[in-house]
Design a protein around this motif. Structure first.
Motif, PDB file in Angstrom:
ATOM      1  N   PRO A  29       0.799  -1.237  -0.164  1.00 31.21           N
ATOM      2  CA  PRO A  29       0.130   0.012   0.095  1.00 31.21           C
ATOM      3  C   PRO A  29       0.811   1.240  -0.124  1.00 31.21           C
ATOM      4  O   PRO A  29       0.498   2.269  -0.509  1.00 31.21           O
ATOM      5  CB  PRO A  29      -0.929   0.052   1.303  1.00 31.21           C
ATOM      6  CG  PRO A  29      -0.171  -0.992   2.142  1.00 31.21           C
ATOM      7  CD  PRO A  29       0.606  -2.115   1.143  1.00 31.21           C
ATOM      8  N   ASP A  30       1.896   1.090   0.477  1.00 33.57           N
ATOM      9  CA  ASP A  30       2.629   2.566   0.648  1.00 33.57           C
ATOM     10  C   ASP A  30       4.478   2.246   0.359  1.00 33.57           C
ATOM     11  O   ASP A  30       4.998   3.055   0.710  1.00 33.57           O
ATOM     12  CB  ASP A  30       2.818   3.055   2.001  1.00 33.57           C
ATOM     13  CG  ASP A  30       3.200   1.799   3.251  1.00 33.57           C
ATOM     14  OD1 ASP A  30       3.149   2.112   4.511  1.00 33.57           O
ATOM     15  OD2 ASP A  30       3.857   0.924   2.728  1.00 33.57           O
ATOM     16  N   SER A  54       6.302   0.063   0.887  1.00 26.98           N
ATOM     17  CA  SER A  54       7.276  -0.374   2.106  1.00 26.98           C
ATOM     18  C   SER A  54       6.686  -1.481   2.744  1.00 26.98           C
ATOM     19  O   SER A  54       6.987  -2.803   2.616  1.00 26.98           O
ATOM     20  CB  SER A  54       7.536   0.823   3.038  1.00 26.98           C
ATOM     21  OG  SER A  54       6.556   0.855   3.827  1.00 26.98           O
TER      22      SER A  54
END
Lengths: 112, 112
Positions: free
Chosen positions: A70-71, A73
């Motif tokens: 999602p980000d 990472s």
């Protein structure tokens, strides 16, 4: 020494609920995997993820499961509408190259 | 026939013994061969990996791959009580999406 981390360490849920298991890969690793291990049984491949897409999935990884970063990472495994038989240890693994995989400590999922 | 077969043991040896752990497999497409160590309720820890046939040595550990016989081995020299764990063989193809197949694991006990 860098390591793969997973949260939560233990998740208890009711049958039919959705769960999200989270993994923080080792920095700069490019290959990501999810495995599961039912108590007393062997480690089973679920899915591999590279270059922001699924590269391979097993027959276990049906429409109930999904993965995403999602980000950029975190690497997550979502299980929709959990069943009793989903109770297992879920391991995330990551690798800088395709030939090595480093496992996290696992999330124990208990479905009641 | 299972893709990967591994004797679950348990295997019990005295401290200082040489330990031999083995797996056989049926899929001739496997090219990467790994050995993991797993302590109870922990994630697998990568010990050795080998590409194609041959031997590889790392400290007290030696991995051997015999592709003609579809047979891989892990030798542990001067075994220690801290080596007591479950040893998992794992393997995958050189192509495709990195799906890794694990053996059932051999439980090893090293007695002091």
């Amino acid at each position: 020494e860098p390591e793969v981390t997973q949260t939560p360490s233990h998740q208890v849920t009711q049958m039919g609920q959705e769960v999200i298991l989270r993994c923080v890969p080792i920095s700069n690793h490019l290959y990501f995997y999810w495995y599961r291990q039912i108590l007393g049984q062997k480690v089973e491949f679920l899915v591999s993820f590279y270059n922001n897409e699924i590269s391979e999935k097993s027959e276990i990884f049906d429409d109930q499961f999904s993965v995403e970063r999602p980000d950029g990472s975190n690497f997550t495994l979502k299980i929709r509408s959990t069943k009793l038989e989903d109770s297992a240890m879920y391991f995330c693994a990551t690798g800088l190259a395709a030939d090595t995989q480093y496992f996290g400590p696992g999330t124990r999922l208990t479905v009641l | 026939q299972k893709e990967v077969e591994q004797d679950p043991g348990p295997l019990s040896v005295p401290e200082g013994a040489i330990v031999s752990l083995n797996c056989t497999y049926s899929n001739s497409a496997f090219q990467y061969f790994m050995w993991y160590r797993q302590y109870s309720r922990k994630g697998p820890e990568l010990l050795m990996y080998t590409y194609s046939s041959g031997n590889k040595e790392d400290g007290r550990f030696t991995a051997q791959v015999d592709k003609s016989s579809k047979y891989i081995s892990l030798f542990i020299r001067d075994s220690q009580p801290s080596d007591s764990a479950t040893y998992l063989c794992a393997m995958r193809r050189n192509t495709g999406g990195f799906k890794t197949i694990f053996g059932a694991g051999t439980r090893l006990f090293v007695k002091a």
